[in-house]
Design an enzyme around this catalytic site. Sequence first.
Site, PDB file in Angstrom:
ATOM      1  N   GLY A  29      15.344 -13.503  46.898  1.00 56.49           N
ATOM      2  CA  GLY A  29      15.901 -14.843  46.773  1.00 56.49           C
ATOM      3  C   GLY A  29      16.636 -14.979  45.456  1.00 56.49           C
ATOM      4  O   GLY A  29      16.701 -16.068  44.872  1.00 56.49           O
ATOM      5  N   GLY A  32      19.153 -17.804  44.710  1.00 52.08           N
ATOM      6  CA  GLY A  32      18.724 -19.194  44.870  1.00 52.08           C
ATOM      7  C   GLY A  32      18.487 -19.899  43.547  1.00 52.08           C
ATOM      8  O   GLY A  32      18.433 -19.286  42.473  1.00 52.08           O
ATOM      9  N   ASP A  33      18.313 -21.226  43.632  1.00 51.68           N
ATOM     10  CA  ASP A  33      18.130 -22.041  42.425  1.00 51.68           C
ATOM     11  C   ASP A  33      16.873 -21.670  41.660  1.00 51.68           C
ATOM     12  O   ASP A  33      16.882 -21.628  40.421  1.00 51.68           O
ATOM     13  CB  ASP A  33      18.084 -23.528  42.799  1.00 51.68           C
ATOM     14  CG  ASP A  33      19.462 -24.108  43.036  1.00 51.68           C
ATOM     15  OD1 ASP A  33      20.459 -23.415  42.734  1.00 51.68           O
ATOM     16  OD2 ASP A  33      19.557 -25.245  43.541  1.00 51.68           O
ATOM     17  N   LEU A  34      15.774 -21.434  42.359  1.00 57.61           N
ATOM     18  CA  LEU A  34      14.529 -21.112  41.680  1.00 57.61           C
ATOM     19  C   LEU A  34      14.677 -19.861  40.831  1.00 57.61           C
ATOM     20  O   LEU A  34      14.276 -19.825  39.663  1.00 57.61           O
ATOM     21  CB  LEU A  34      13.393 -20.924  42.690  1.00 57.61           C
ATOM     22  CG  LEU A  34      12.056 -20.478  42.097  1.00 57.61           C
ATOM     23  CD1 LEU A  34      11.502 -21.525  41.149  1.00 57.61           C
ATOM     24  CD2 LEU A  34      11.047 -20.174  43.200  1.00 57.61           C
ATOM     25  N   ALA A  35      15.252 -18.815  41.403  1.00 55.60           N
ATOM     26  CA  ALA A  35      15.426 -17.567  40.662  1.00 55.60           C
ATOM     27  C   ALA A  35      16.333 -17.757  39.459  1.00 55.60           C
ATOM     28  O   ALA A  35      16.042 -17.271  38.358  1.00 55.60           O
ATOM     29  CB  ALA A  35      15.982 -16.483  41.581  1.00 55.60           C
ATOM     30  N   ASP A 193       1.238 -21.578  40.673  1.00 47.88           N
ATOM     31  CA  ASP A 193       1.388 -23.013  40.463  1.00 47.88           C
ATOM     32  C   ASP A 193       1.764 -23.145  38.993  1.00 47.88           C
ATOM     33  O   ASP A 193       0.928 -22.943  38.110  1.00 47.88           O
ATOM     34  CB  ASP A 193       0.085 -23.756  40.767  1.00 47.88           C
ATOM     35  CG  ASP A 193       0.221 -25.272  40.632  1.00 47.88           C
ATOM     36  OD1 ASP A 193       0.965 -25.707  39.742  1.00 47.88           O
ATOM     37  OD2 ASP A 193      -0.412 -26.001  41.399  1.00 47.88           O
ATOM     38  N   HIS A 194       3.021 -23.474  38.726  1.00 52.11           N
ATOM     39  CA  HIS A 194       3.508 -23.321  37.348  1.00 52.11           C
ATOM     40  C   HIS A 194       2.797 -24.234  36.354  1.00 52.11           C
ATOM     41  O   HIS A 194       2.840 -23.987  35.153  1.00 52.11           O
ATOM     42  CB  HIS A 194       5.027 -23.511  37.284  1.00 52.11           C
ATOM     43  CG  HIS A 194       5.488 -24.929  37.441  1.00 52.11           C
ATOM     44  ND1 HIS A 194       5.724 -25.510  38.665  1.00 52.11           N
ATOM     45  CD2 HIS A 194       5.779 -25.879  36.522  1.00 52.11           C
ATOM     46  CE1 HIS A 194       6.134 -26.751  38.491  1.00 52.11           C
ATOM     47  NE2 HIS A 194       6.173 -27.007  37.205  1.00 52.11           N
ATOM     48  N   GLU A 232       8.232 -39.350  36.517  1.00 51.83           N
ATOM     49  CA  GLU A 232       9.615 -38.901  36.394  1.00 51.83           C
ATOM     50  C   GLU A 232      10.530 -40.113  36.267  1.00 51.83           C
ATOM     51  O   GLU A 232      10.316 -41.134  36.923  1.00 51.83           O
ATOM     52  CB  GLU A 232      10.041 -38.071  37.611  1.00 51.83           C
ATOM     53  CG  GLU A 232       9.439 -36.687  37.658  1.00 51.83           C
ATOM     54  CD  GLU A 232       9.982 -35.847  38.815  1.00 51.83           C
ATOM     55  OE1 GLU A 232      10.381 -36.446  39.834  1.00 51.83           O
ATOM     56  OE2 GLU A 232       9.997 -34.625  38.698  1.00 51.83           O
ATOM     57  N   HIS A 256      -0.385 -29.453  41.659  1.00 52.56           N
ATOM     58  CA  HIS A 256      -0.317 -29.515  40.197  1.00 52.56           C
ATOM     59  C   HIS A 256      -1.446 -30.352  39.589  1.00 52.56           C
ATOM     60  O   HIS A 256      -2.192 -29.889  38.717  1.00 52.56           O
ATOM     61  CB  HIS A 256       1.024 -30.097  39.745  1.00 52.56           C
ATOM     62  CG  HIS A 256       2.218 -29.329  40.201  1.00 52.56           C
ATOM     63  ND1 HIS A 256       2.194 -27.970  40.428  1.00 52.56           N
ATOM     64  CD2 HIS A 256       3.486 -29.726  40.467  1.00 52.56           C
ATOM     65  CE1 HIS A 256       3.400 -27.572  40.812  1.00 52.56           C
ATOM     66  NE2 HIS A 256       4.190 -28.609  40.858  1.00 52.56           N
ATOM     67  N   THR A 412      -0.021 -33.023  17.100  1.00 47.67           N
ATOM     68  CA  THR A 412       1.268 -32.921  17.781  1.00 47.67           C
ATOM     69  C   THR A 412       1.829 -31.529  17.505  1.00 47.67           C
ATOM     70  O   THR A 412       2.012 -31.147  16.350  1.00 47.67           O
ATOM     71  CB  THR A 412       2.246 -34.002  17.288  1.00 47.67           C
ATOM     72  OG1 THR A 412       1.725 -35.287  17.635  1.00 47.67           O
ATOM     73  CG2 THR A 412       3.618 -33.826  17.927  1.00 47.67           C
TER      74      THR A 412
END
Length: 510
Positions: A29, A32-35, A193-194, A232, A256, A412
């Site tokens: 793939g 594709g966008d993910l790659a 699962d990122h 988001e 997630h 932080t």
Amino acid sequence: MADTIIAAEDPSARSAPPLPSDSVIVVLGASGDLAKKKTYPALFGLYRYDLLPKGIKIVGYARTKMDDADYKKRISSYIKTPGAEDEAKLKEFLALTSYVSGQYDQDESFQVLDKHISEIEGYPDESHRLFYLALPPTVFTTVSQHLKTNCYPKKGSARVIIEKPFGHDLESSRELQAALRPIWSEDEIFRIDHYLGKEMVKNILILRFGNEFFNASWNKSHISSVQITFKELFGTEGRGGYFDTFGIIRDVMQNHLLQVLTMIAMERPLSFSAEDIRDEKVRVLRAMPVIDPKNVIIGQYDKSPDGTKPGYLDDPTVPKGSRCPTFAAIVLYIQNDRWENVPFILKAGKALDSAKVEVRVQYKDVTSGIFKDIPRNELVLRIQPDESVYIKMNSKLPGLTMKTSVTELDLTYKRRFSNLHIPEAYEALILDAINGDHSNFVRDDELDASWKIFTPLLHYLDQNEDIVPVKYPYGSRGPEFLDDFLADHGYSRELDGLYQWPTTRANGKI
């Protein structure tokens, strides 16, 4: 380039040995966008810091026909190179890559891929290959079968990274796992699962079990509620047709946010080994009953009050009259000695008033007497953006009175670790897969247990056409009765409103 510290690897965490030198990573793939947006930038990030095995080769595979120059141009267009040193590194990285065009359902195509891999491998008698399936789940099984038939090493090792979604309910998830089980062993599968690769999520185990003052109060006697929030700023922005097939619960919460919950709620593992950690996560999931629809609210964003932002149903790719939720708040419970009757509140939504992911642990009220309506303590783990850990605490306001003020003990990351490189989630997880460490990947029984919790609710929402998401304005906090819902489950926002997070600190400034 920022300094980086790489901790000594714990060999006990491995489920398999690290990939040796001259191994091959195959990105299926690759066009594709993910790659382009995640996989290749992550691989380059690891290469920048010399974390890939020596002599590694990276092969892209996809149906798109393109020559070597076009392929490398596509890769480099998504990789940030702020300086000349990075530009030189990128040229070296691109030299390690190559591309093969082929179909996903033809043995002949995969035989061409196998021949190409064999030509660039450094081992004459054995092969070590990592297959990254940056592909839709509809082709996982087909591609896996062709890889096993045509590209599986006769001698050596193979492992495969599989992206979510792992099904859309319990039955489809079990069907997918049953189809993959004869092809790949569980030790060979890395279900990614990122969120498990995010720095603050990986820090949860250390914060919890490496600090006694947290560990001692981490139970139902001291904690009133736990909120895990995903917000988001933007809506579907013309991609609602894809989102509509999943909805916010399947897209974010079942995977997630539930993964974060297990890290927050799990018992101390026997060791940092992958199986010990995943055993404890599964125990948490098995102690959770299915979700009661009474403990759920769902919403769908409408146009903004000024009319400049469209509503979800205004997206031309969204089916007319869609009941797909773009916001949900769900209360779950864990039936064990540590967490009995403590609500775990998962909240997620699109087109809200801010963009953040955080865990908010709210403690119980202090004993009344000398205090009246004093705010509750909270521990907040900001996962993104601007990673931070802070404790909201009460303090005497400086001066000649005994007035109290809410302030914070603050870690932080941008200020405390300003010279350290914080890796992207995909960098961390691909490195784990290379090193054979399954700790931050989803095991088959863990996946099964998570779907058992959510599937009855998902079917209930899908099958009852009279259940319609509540509208909320684009750019708001969500449905207007959200605060009442949270208050009904023990969260005190009225007192929370007295406190403002110092935004200059969140930006890394003092």
